[in-house]
Write a protein that holds these residues in place. Sequence first.
Motif, PDB file in Angstrom:
ATOM      1  N   LYS A 138       0.813  -1.219   0.000  1.00 56.31           N
ATOM      2  CA  LYS A 138       0.000   0.000   0.000  1.00 56.31           C
ATOM      3  C   LYS A 138       0.848   1.271   0.000  1.00 56.31           C
ATOM      4  CE  LYS A 138      -3.850  -2.286   2.354  1.00 56.31           C
ATOM      5  NZ  LYS A 138      -4.690  -2.359   3.565  1.00 56.31           N
ATOM      6  N   SER A 139       2.162   1.122  -0.034  1.00 54.25           N
ATOM      7  CA  SER A 139       3.033   2.288   0.070  1.00 54.25           C
ATOM      8  C   SER A 139       2.998   3.169  -1.173  1.00 54.25           C
ATOM      9  CB  SER A 139       4.476   1.840   0.331  1.00 54.25           C
ATOM     10  OG  SER A 139       4.994   1.119  -0.782  1.00 54.25           O
ATOM     11  N   LYS A 140       2.467   2.654  -2.291  1.00 51.43           N
ATOM     12  CA  LYS A 140       2.405   3.437  -3.528  1.00 51.43           C
ATOM     13  C   LYS A 140       1.110   4.246  -3.625  1.00 51.43           C
ATOM     14  CE  LYS A 140       6.242   1.651  -5.138  1.00 51.43           C
ATOM     15  NZ  LYS A 140       6.574   0.805  -3.973  1.00 51.43           N
ATOM     16  N   MET A 141       0.214   4.068  -2.663  1.00 51.51           N
ATOM     17  CA  MET A 141      -1.057   4.798  -2.693  1.00 51.51           C
ATOM     18  C   MET A 141      -0.823   6.275  -2.405  1.00 51.51           C
ATOM     19  SD  MET A 141      -3.448   1.970  -0.711  1.00 51.51           S
ATOM     20  CE  MET A 141      -4.979   2.916  -0.976  1.00 51.51           C
ATOM     21  N   THR A 142      -1.614   7.126  -3.002  1.00 54.92           N
ATOM     22  CA  THR A 142      -1.452   8.576  -2.821  1.00 54.92           C
ATOM     23  C   THR A 142      -2.158   9.077  -1.573  1.00 54.92           C
ATOM     24  OG1 THR A 142      -3.370   8.964  -4.259  1.00 54.92           O
ATOM     25  CG2 THR A 142      -1.188   8.997  -5.288  1.00 54.92           C
ATOM     26  N   ILE A 143      -3.092   8.294  -1.058  1.00 51.93           N
ATOM     27  CA  ILE A 143      -3.801   8.635   0.168  1.00 51.93           C
ATOM     28  C   ILE A 143      -4.275   7.341   0.818  1.00 51.93           C
ATOM     29  CG2 ILE A 143      -6.094   8.901  -0.893  1.00 51.93           C
ATOM     30  CD1 ILE A 143      -6.453  11.348   0.993  1.00 51.93           C
ATOM     31  N   LEU A 144      -4.279   7.320   2.135  1.00 50.64           N
ATOM     32  CA  LEU A 144      -4.693   6.124   2.856  1.00 50.64           C
ATOM     33  C   LEU A 144      -5.949   6.400   3.675  1.00 50.64           C
ATOM     34  CD1 LEU A 144      -1.209   4.893   4.116  1.00 50.64           C
ATOM     35  CD2 LEU A 144      -2.661   3.730   2.448  1.00 50.64           C
ATOM     36  N   SER A 145      -6.809   5.396   3.770  1.00 48.24           N
ATOM     37  CA  SER A 145      -8.045   5.525   4.525  1.00 48.24           C
ATOM     38  C   SER A 145      -7.985   4.655   5.774  1.00 48.24           C
ATOM     39  CB  SER A 145      -9.233   5.087   3.670  1.00 48.24           C
ATOM     40  OG  SER A 145      -9.173   3.685   3.432  1.00 48.24           O
ATOM     41  N   LYS A 146      -8.989   4.794   6.609  1.00 47.29           N
ATOM     42  CA  LYS A 146      -9.087   3.991   7.826  1.00 47.29           C
ATOM     43  C   LYS A 146      -9.117   2.505   7.480  1.00 47.29           C
ATOM     44  CE  LYS A 146     -11.856   3.624  12.046  1.00 47.29           C
ATOM     45  NZ  LYS A 146     -12.987   4.220  12.810  1.00 47.29           N
ATOM     46  N   ASP A 147      -9.849   2.158   6.427  1.00 46.04           N
ATOM     47  CA  ASP A 147      -9.947   0.750   6.010  1.00 46.04           C
ATOM     48  C   ASP A 147      -8.590   0.201   5.565  1.00 46.04           C
ATOM     49  OD1 ASP A 147     -12.641   0.706   6.551  1.00 46.04           O
ATOM     50  OD2 ASP A 147     -13.252   1.144   4.485  1.00 46.04           O
ATOM     51  N   ASP A 148      -7.757   1.064   4.955  1.00 48.48           N
ATOM     52  CA  ASP A 148      -6.438   0.612   4.491  1.00 48.48           C
ATOM     53  C   ASP A 148      -5.531   0.212   5.653  1.00 48.48           C
ATOM     54  OD1 ASP A 148      -6.965   1.067   1.754  1.00 48.48           O
ATOM     55  OD2 ASP A 148      -6.538   3.206   2.008  1.00 48.48           O
ATOM     56  N   LEU A 149      -5.789   0.787   6.839  1.00 47.41           N
ATOM     57  CA  LEU A 149      -4.913   0.539   7.990  1.00 47.41           C
ATOM     58  C   LEU A 149      -5.419  -0.589   8.887  1.00 47.41           C
ATOM     59  CD1 LEU A 149      -4.088   4.223   9.044  1.00 47.41           C
ATOM     60  CD2 LEU A 149      -2.892   2.753   7.413  1.00 47.41           C
ATOM     61  N   GLN A 150      -6.641  -1.039   8.650  1.00 48.11           N
ATOM     62  CA  GLN A 150      -7.210  -2.103   9.467  1.00 48.11           C
ATOM     63  C   GLN A 150      -6.354  -3.368   9.379  1.00 48.11           C
ATOM     64  OE1 GLN A 150      -9.504  -1.944  11.626  1.00 48.11           O
ATOM     65  NE2 GLN A 150     -10.655  -0.088  11.134  1.00 48.11           N
ATOM     66  N   GLY A 151      -6.142  -3.995  10.519  1.00 43.53           N
ATOM     67  CA  GLY A 151      -5.405  -5.254  10.561  1.00 43.53           C
ATOM     68  C   GLY A 151      -3.905  -5.105  10.626  1.00 43.53           C
ATOM     69  N   LEU A 152      -3.388  -3.869  10.513  1.00 44.77           N
ATOM     70  CA  LEU A 152      -1.938  -3.637  10.561  1.00 44.77           C
ATOM     71  C   LEU A 152      -1.495  -3.295  11.988  1.00 44.77           C
ATOM     72  CD1 LEU A 152      -1.458  -1.400   7.384  1.00 44.77           C
ATOM     73  CD2 LEU A 152      -1.274  -3.905   7.554  1.00 44.77           C
ATOM     74  N   PHE A 153      -0.237  -3.590  12.297  1.00 38.32           N
ATOM     75  CA  PHE A 153       0.334  -3.139  13.559  1.00 38.32           C
ATOM     76  C   PHE A 153       0.490  -1.613  13.513  1.00 38.32           C
ATOM     77  CE2 PHE A 153       1.914  -7.523  13.546  1.00 38.32           C
ATOM     78  CZ  PHE A 153       1.711  -7.902  14.867  1.00 38.32           C
ATOM     79  N   HIS A 154       0.161  -0.951  14.628  1.00 37.18           N
ATOM     80  CA  HIS A 154       0.393   0.489  14.743  1.00 37.18           C
ATOM     81  C   HIS A 154       1.686   0.675  15.539  1.00 37.18           C
ATOM     82  CE1 HIS A 154      -1.291   4.754  15.782  1.00 37.18           C
ATOM     83  NE2 HIS A 154      -0.097   4.779  15.236  1.00 37.18           N
ATOM     84  N   VAL A 155       2.731   1.159  14.869  1.00 39.34           N
ATOM     85  CA  VAL A 155       4.024   1.363  15.516  1.00 39.34           C
ATOM     86  C   VAL A 155       4.073   2.790  16.076  1.00 39.34           C
ATOM     87  CG1 VAL A 155       6.527   1.308  15.238  1.00 39.34           C
ATOM     88  CG2 VAL A 155       5.084  -0.239  13.887  1.00 39.34           C
TER      89      VAL A 155
END
Length: 301
Positions: free
Chosen positions: A182-199
């Motif tokens: 997802k690092s190539k996306m121009t903008i990220l949404s709440k759904d894009d971050l679901q399930g990922l570790f928050h560092v």
Amino acid sequence: MDFNQLRYIVEIVETGSISKAASNLFISQPNLSNQITNLENEIGKNIFYRNNRGVTLTSYGVEVYHYAKSIVKQFEIIEDKLLTKSNENKIKIASFGSEVINFQFFEVCRRYNNENYEFELCESGVEESIEKVIQRDCDIGIIIYSEFQRKKLLQYLAAEELELQDLFIGQMKVHMSKNHEKSKMTILSKDDLQGLFHVKKTYLFKGMFSLNYEMEYLGIPDTNKTILANGNKTYNDALHNLPSFAVEIDWKCKKKIHSHLARIPYEGKRLDITCAMVKRKNEILKEELLFFINKLIESYS
């Protein structure tokens, strides 16, 4: 009452014996006993219970001991700072972790490289940086704050006889490894971050100036999958080795930053963060510190 009597109380309590305390203090036992008795007579209350097995604190004595311990400890700190052979040419800066801040700090080291110079850069959060300036452990603090924190911050600094100088502004963005899909996306949404570790960098999320409210304001998803990193290496390693993201400040800098992290805007609300310098009120900064501050402003302007 004098300082030595307070020191005697602390020594007796911590050795548990008047005879041991007298030996440690290099005075006679009768003399030490008389000193404590004189103090008790002066204040009109007993500090110790005395019996065949030794001495124990009275309830009033417990209170006296805590005050005495605090005073003795402060004296030891002051004595250490005044008597320890140290370098007069010192630069001590407290700051949040930043590659460019580190780079400009090293520029100060290179420019003012007298043989007997000592440089120190302490990585710490806002509250800890301010405390280091208050206690004179650091000359200045480089801190960050949001618009929501400004009023509280100014009140806190005024109460401590400190002043604030804004340096430059950045924007909160999502940090993610460039290897992440997802690092190539121009903008990220709440759904894009679901399930990922928050560092999270630990020092940015504790104390009265933490960024916890700012995360809520932006709508960053609350997750139990959190990694708290105490340093930049752990922070970077976590982002590169796990399916994860971080929300950090993106500073617009002239210096080329060699980073393997993508910095992506988050949908919805924008939140600016100010980087500022904290110093003691009416104190004139050394030439070296002014050079450092000016270099920072040049880098980010």
